[in-house]
Every structure is written in C-alpha cells, then in structure tokens.
Design a protein around this motif. Structure first.
Motif, short mmCIF file in Angstrom:
data_model
loop_
_atom_site.label_atom_id
_atom_site.label_comp_id
_atom_site.label_asym_id
_atom_site.label_seq_id
_atom_site.Cartn_x
_atom_site.Cartn_y
_atom_site.Cartn_z
N SER A 139 0.86 -1.19 0.00
CA SER A 139 0.00 0.00 0.00
C SER A 139 0.90 1.24 0.00
O SER A 139 2.09 1.15 0.30
CB SER A 139 -0.90 0.02 1.23
OG SER A 139 -0.15 0.33 2.39
N TRP A 177 1.83 3.74 -6.64
CA TRP A 177 2.64 4.42 -5.63
C TRP A 177 4.13 4.15 -5.79
O TRP A 177 4.94 4.69 -5.05
CB TRP A 177 2.17 4.07 -4.22
CG TRP A 177 2.05 2.60 -3.91
CD1 TRP A 177 3.03 1.78 -3.42
CD2 TRP A 177 0.87 1.79 -4.03
NE1 TRP A 177 2.54 0.51 -3.23
CE2 TRP A 177 1.22 0.49 -3.59
CE3 TRP A 177 -0.43 2.05 -4.45
CZ2 TRP A 177 0.30 -0.56 -3.57
CZ3 TRP A 177 -1.34 1.01 -4.44
CH2 TRP A 177 -0.99 -0.28 -4.00
N ASP A 204 -6.83 3.35 -7.31
CA ASP A 204 -7.50 4.31 -6.44
C ASP A 204 -8.10 5.41 -7.32
O ASP A 204 -7.38 6.26 -7.84
CB ASP A 204 -6.51 4.89 -5.43
CG ASP A 204 -7.13 5.90 -4.48
OD1 ASP A 204 -8.33 6.24 -4.66
OD2 ASP A 204 -6.43 6.36 -3.57
N ARG A 205 -9.41 5.40 -7.50
CA ARG A 205 -10.05 6.35 -8.41
C ARG A 205 -10.51 7.62 -7.70
O ARG A 205 -11.25 8.42 -8.27
CB ARG A 205 -11.23 5.67 -9.11
CG ARG A 205 -10.84 4.45 -9.96
CD ARG A 205 -9.96 4.79 -11.14
NE ARG A 205 -9.47 3.62 -11.83
CZ ARG A 205 -10.10 3.01 -12.84
NH1 ARG A 205 -11.27 3.46 -13.25
NH2 ARG A 205 -9.56 1.96 -13.42
N SER A 206 -10.09 7.81 -6.46
CA SER A 206 -10.38 9.08 -5.80
C SER A 206 -9.56 10.19 -6.47
O SER A 206 -8.57 9.92 -7.18
CB SER A 206 -10.02 9.02 -4.32
OG SER A 206 -8.61 8.94 -4.15
N GLY A 209 -6.04 9.91 -5.29
CA GLY A 209 -5.39 8.75 -5.88
C GLY A 209 -5.00 9.00 -7.33
O GLY A 209 -3.88 8.66 -7.75
N TRP A 213 -1.29 9.18 -9.11
CA TRP A 213 -1.01 8.36 -10.30
C TRP A 213 -0.47 9.23 -11.44
O TRP A 213 0.54 8.89 -12.07
CB TRP A 213 -2.29 7.65 -10.70
CG TRP A 213 -2.29 7.05 -12.07
CD1 TRP A 213 -1.65 5.90 -12.47
CD2 TRP A 213 -2.97 7.57 -13.22
NE1 TRP A 213 -1.91 5.67 -13.81
CE2 TRP A 213 -2.71 6.67 -14.29
CE3 TRP A 213 -3.79 8.67 -13.44
CZ2 TRP A 213 -3.23 6.87 -15.57
CZ3 TRP A 213 -4.31 8.87 -14.71
CH2 TRP A 213 -4.02 7.97 -15.76
#
Length: 311
Positions: A139, A177, A204-206, A209, A213
């Motif tokens: 993570s 990450w 992570d589609r926030s 996030g 990316w």
C-alpha cells in the motif's frame, strides 16, 4: 461524446495486442492458477473463471470480428522453475497456430542463475523483452525502499542492466505508488526501452489517488525511453467504470503522447471485468478527439516498433 467515424469502428481497425497471456494447465505449472485459491488477495478480486486453459483458440474466440494482426505474449507467472519452458512452449504454439507474434518471458533480476536463464531465453528468436516484477509495498503507507529485490537493490539493478547487453526491453509492472521510484530507474538506464504495464495500475479512483497516479506517470514520461500500455482498467469485484476508464486513458495519452502509448487487452485477465469489444470501444471513445494517424500509432504502430514485430 463525439460520434466515432465509421472508418474508425473497432472491427475495422488494425490492432496489435501488446499484452496478453496464454496457459495450458496440463503441460505447465502455474501456481497462482493451480494451487490454493486466494481470490481475495488478487488485485482484481475473484478470479475463479481464469483457472482453466487459455490457448490460441480461446484468444481468437475472444477477439473474433476484429483485425488483430499480431500479439505480444507477456509471461503468465508460470512456475519460476519453468521460465525457459514457457518460452519454448510459446514458440511451439507460434509455429502451430501463429500466436503469439513475439514473447516477453520472465526472469528475476536477483535469482542466482539469472545470467544462465537470460542466455537460455535468448536462444529463442521471438524473445523481445523481459518482465521482472520488483518487490513493492502492499500500500502507499508501507515503505520497502532499499529492501532486497526492490528497485533500489544493487543486485536487482545489476540484473536490469543486463537487458541492455541483449537489446531487450523491460516490461514495468508496479502499483501507482511506485511509479516515481520507477522513473528514477528509467533515468538511470536511458539505453533500455521500458514500458509501463496496465496504465500504471490506477486502482484508487479518488481525486487524490488519480493525482498521485498522474504525478508518477509524468515523472516516467519525462524519460524518452519509457512507453505505456493502455490496458487493464478493471477494478476489484469485476467493476468496469467506463467514464473513469476513459478519463484515465485520456490522461495517460496526454502525458505520454500518442507516440509512446499502445493498446493492450490483457486477455484473459481483463475478462474478469470486460470483454474485448468493451475494451476497444472504451478506448476509441476516450480517444475520439485524436486523428486517424494517432489512433493507428496507439493501436498498432507503436507496439510493432517497440517490440520489433517483423512478421
């Protein structure tokens, strides 16, 4: 969304699939498919439907109706004791069926017999690159920097450097990450062609996030030896978010340009969330503002050049 011109309909495109897998569970060992099932640990979730043979006939069925003129087989996590066996088997398949066109096998950059196995792969004429996954954190909150097998490990870097002697590319697969770490590696090895797998895995589609990316991709794209595969937009639980996927495709192409992006299906793994038609249509919808020359580069020409697909 603009209407897609008829001459750019997916079924009429010339496609080179830059990333797919094949396996025969009767002739090879694939621990992740044949041993204890760990669906909850897989990045896309449950994968029970993949625990069966996937051969050229299956691939042709899944891509039927499309002009797929060539394909790139990426190692399918066959037993690490059978790395060269997989390469030999794929060449035999190619001779019998015409699939795949070229092969990207596996080697661990830190395995004791690395040089011996690498030389054995090179005895086969359709080998074009290597996929070797570095040790990564589970993570963004975990830190494994400098640990054995990571992208900072001198032994691992020594293994990567060996690819340049053979004119082999490196298929780079790390979670988003670790993209900035990979960019440092790319800068240190400008003579090695590298390609980011699965669009950098933007799981992570926030907004935060996706921002992280994009920053990682921008760091990688600053290195002209790095390309990106537009592939695997599925999410855990078989979720296919077409709007979010189109946004990711547009951002990735804007960052790398149409000159360094290539279409890839990731079959059969991608079938957990979408079929080949949905993948192609999502890509074309995302790229609706690009001209035919750019589309041709992304769907075929870039992969042909990167992987040296001569026939």
């Amino acid at each position: 969304m603009p209407t897609r011109p008829l001459h750019r309909a997916g079924t009429q495109l010339t496609i080179v699939d830059a990333h797919h897998h094949l396996w025969d569970l009767a002739s090879g060992r694939y621990p992740w498919l044949q041993d204890a099932y760990h669906g909850s640990a897989f990045f896309l979730g449950e994968y029970q439907t993949l625990r069966r043979n996937y051969l050229p006939g299956d691939y042709r069925r899944d891509t039927s109706g499309y002009r797929v003129v060539a394909s790139v087989h990426i190692e399918a996590e066959r037993s690490r004791m059978q790395q060269v066996d997989e390469t030999r088997w794929l060449h035999e398949l190619r001779d019998c069926t015409g699939i795949p066109s070229v092969v990207v096998p596996h080697i661990s950059f830190v395995q004791a017999n690395r040089d011996e196995v690498l030389a054995a792969h090179m005895a086969w004429p359709r080998v074009r690159g290597i996929r070797s996954k570095p040790v990564t954190a589970r993570s963004p909150q975990e830190n494994v920097t400098g640990q054995p097998g990571t992208m900072q490990d001198p032994r691992w870097l020594e293994g990567l450097a060996a690819l340049e002697r053979y004119d082999l590319s490196w298929d780079l697969r790390v979670p988003f990450w670790h993209l900035a770490d990979a960019a440092e590696v790319a800068a240190a090895f400008p003579g090695i062609r590298m390609v980011v797998n699965h669009t950098g895995l933007p799981l992570d589609r926030s907004e935060q996030g996706l921002s992280n990316w994009r920053q990682g991709l921008e760091a990688l794209a600053a290195n002209p030896n790095v390309y990106i595969k537009l592939s695997e937009f599925g999410l855990a639980g078989g979720r296919w978010d077409a709007d979010s996927n189109q946004r990711i495709i547009r951002d990735a192409v804007a960052i790398f340009s149409p000159d360094r992006a290539m279409f890839a299906s990731n079959l059969p793994v991608s079938s957990l969330s979408a079929g080949f038609p949905a993948i192609v249509d999502t890509m074309l919808d995302a790229l609706a503002d690009y001209d035919d020359q750019a589309i041709a580069k992304i769907f075929a020409h870039n992969a042909i050049a990167f992987y040296r697909i001569y026939g």
